[in-house]
Design an enzyme around this catalytic site. Sequence first.
Site, short mmCIF file in Angstrom:
data_model
loop_
_atom_site.label_atom_id
_atom_site.label_comp_id
_atom_site.label_asym_id
_atom_site.label_seq_id
_atom_site.Cartn_x
_atom_site.Cartn_y
_atom_site.Cartn_z
N ARG A 221 3.72 29.40 2.73
CA ARG A 221 3.89 30.74 2.07
C ARG A 221 4.60 30.52 0.73
NH1 ARG A 221 0.62 32.54 5.35
NH2 ARG A 221 0.60 34.11 6.65
N HIS A 269 -5.06 31.07 -2.08
CA HIS A 269 -4.79 31.27 -0.71
C HIS A 269 -5.80 31.19 0.24
CE1 HIS A 269 -1.74 33.43 2.41
NE2 HIS A 269 -2.60 32.64 3.05
P1 NAP Z 1 3.49 27.06 14.18
O1 NAP Z 1 2.47 26.22 15.28
O2 NAP Z 1 4.31 28.20 14.78
O3 NAP Z 1 4.50 25.64 13.70
C1 NAP Z 1 5.53 26.04 13.17
C2 NAP Z 1 6.20 24.61 13.07
O4 NAP Z 1 7.51 24.90 12.08
C3 NAP Z 1 6.77 23.96 14.37
O5 NAP Z 1 6.68 22.58 14.33
C4 NAP Z 1 8.07 24.36 14.14
O6 NAP Z 1 9.21 23.64 14.96
C5 NAP Z 1 8.52 24.45 12.62
N1 NAP Z 1 9.69 24.88 12.16
C6 NAP Z 1 9.86 26.44 12.24
N2 NAP Z 1 11.12 26.68 11.78
C7 NAP Z 1 11.79 25.59 11.37
C8 NAP Z 1 12.78 25.18 10.91
N3 NAP Z 1 13.77 26.26 10.65
N4 NAP Z 1 13.11 23.74 10.67
C9 NAP Z 1 12.27 23.05 10.92
N5 NAP Z 1 10.95 23.26 11.20
C10 NAP Z 1 10.82 24.54 11.88
O7 NAP Z 1 2.59 27.52 12.92
P2 NAP Z 1 0.93 26.93 12.49
O8 NAP Z 1 0.23 27.75 13.27
O9 NAP Z 1 1.18 25.57 12.36
O10 NAP Z 1 1.39 27.73 10.99
C11 NAP Z 1 2.27 27.36 10.10
C12 NAP Z 1 2.06 28.17 8.90
O11 NAP Z 1 1.01 28.15 8.12
C13 NAP Z 1 1.98 29.72 9.25
O12 NAP Z 1 3.34 30.31 9.53
C14 NAP Z 1 1.40 30.24 7.88
O13 NAP Z 1 2.41 30.78 7.05
C15 NAP Z 1 0.73 29.04 7.26
N6 NAP Z 1 -0.65 29.36 7.02
C16 NAP Z 1 -1.36 29.45 5.72
C17 NAP Z 1 -2.59 29.55 5.86
C18 NAP Z 1 -3.20 29.55 4.34
O14 NAP Z 1 -4.41 29.77 4.40
N7 NAP Z 1 -2.43 29.07 3.23
C19 NAP Z 1 -3.52 29.72 6.79
C20 NAP Z 1 -2.81 29.67 8.11
C21 NAP Z 1 -1.53 29.60 8.01
P3 NAP Z 1 9.14 23.34 16.41
O15 NAP Z 1 7.60 22.53 16.87
O16 NAP Z 1 10.26 22.76 16.69
O17 NAP Z 1 8.95 24.96 16.97
C1 GLV Z 2 -3.05 32.72 6.69
O1 GLV Z 2 -2.13 32.61 5.75
C2 GLV Z 2 -2.48 32.87 8.05
O2 GLV Z 2 -1.20 32.81 8.32
O3 GLV Z 2 -3.28 32.76 8.89
#
Ligand code: NAP
Ligand code: GLV
Length: 306
Positions: A221, A269
Amino acid sequence: MKITFCCADTEPEPWLAGLRAALPQAEVAVWQPGATPADYAVVWQPPQQFFDEQPQLKGIFNIGAGVDALLSLRLPPQAVVVRLEDAGMAVQMAEYVCQAVIRHFRDLEAYAADVRAGHWTYYKPRQRSDFAVGVMGLGVLGARVAQALAHFEFPVNGWSRTPKLLDGVRGFNGAAQLDAFLASSRVLVNLLPLTPDTTNILNRERLSRLQPGGYVINVARGAHLVDEDLLALLDSGHLAGATLDVFRAEPLPPAHPFWRHLNITITPHTSARTLRETSIAQIASKLMGLQRGERVAGLVDVGRGY
Ligand code: NAP
Ligand code: GLV
């Protein structure tokens, strides 16, 4: 069972058709102000008015992985919030991040410019061992990205809130290990959720801890990154460049310096797009699980922020 659909920037008809096909017992309709109460909602960046008018909802399905925009609203307290997990996004994110790391590591941007100018030039190969990549966030997307990078034999570090064991990834966790994680990394990939703990986390102090010639890839983000701190560290030469897919304001305003910076690559994005059919299948399966009273995967911990 009634499902209401309220997704910004999304053509509703194909979603409605897909949801009706996957859940033939459900009545599915686009939300409009004054609509009748529904049981479940399928949403992306809905207005506050939507939840104010639908306080009875049992479940809210977010058609993205990140729930920061959703959690900034007042939600019906009894409703469970369910996000997309992978749904075809992890492989896209692995492709995007690997290409950004490799494009920089192999000087492909410089080669392309030289070829356009008609020059047959060589750059000294970089040492892979000097190119440790640190992945912040080892969740569904970060873990996949870290493992894809490890397949290319980059040294890979990973940082998460709680300890994680991943093949080929040196794990760091918690605030106490953040400095050591950054100091061990030359390229930084951000895949954290946006929460109060992670807002502005990519600031001057933290980015200065990366190894000299550092490179930043932000695919999570825009509000994770302090834009002016990145620009200052690029100007000072401590950082070599950045690839940015997400921004504080989207679309990125025309006057923003990121558009024209020679060492910044931007994309709109698009690193991991929501894939409609896969997402509908995941939502339908979880919704039926909730209906049967099961505890489904991908439930958001609203207090924790992800
Ligand atoms: P997720 O499965 O919830 O993983 C989040 C990770 O971040 C987990 O490993 C978590 O640790 C860690 N985390 C959270 N808070 C933390 C902190 N304070 N300190 C250290 N580590 C922390 O999320 P995801 O599905 O991988 O997605 C991640 C992000 O990608 C989304 O929230 C979104 O913003 C972004 N995204 C972007 C796009 C794009 O097109 N650009 C698309 C999809 C997603 P734990 O494992 O210990 O809980
Ligand atoms: C895109 O940014 C998502 O969070 O899926």
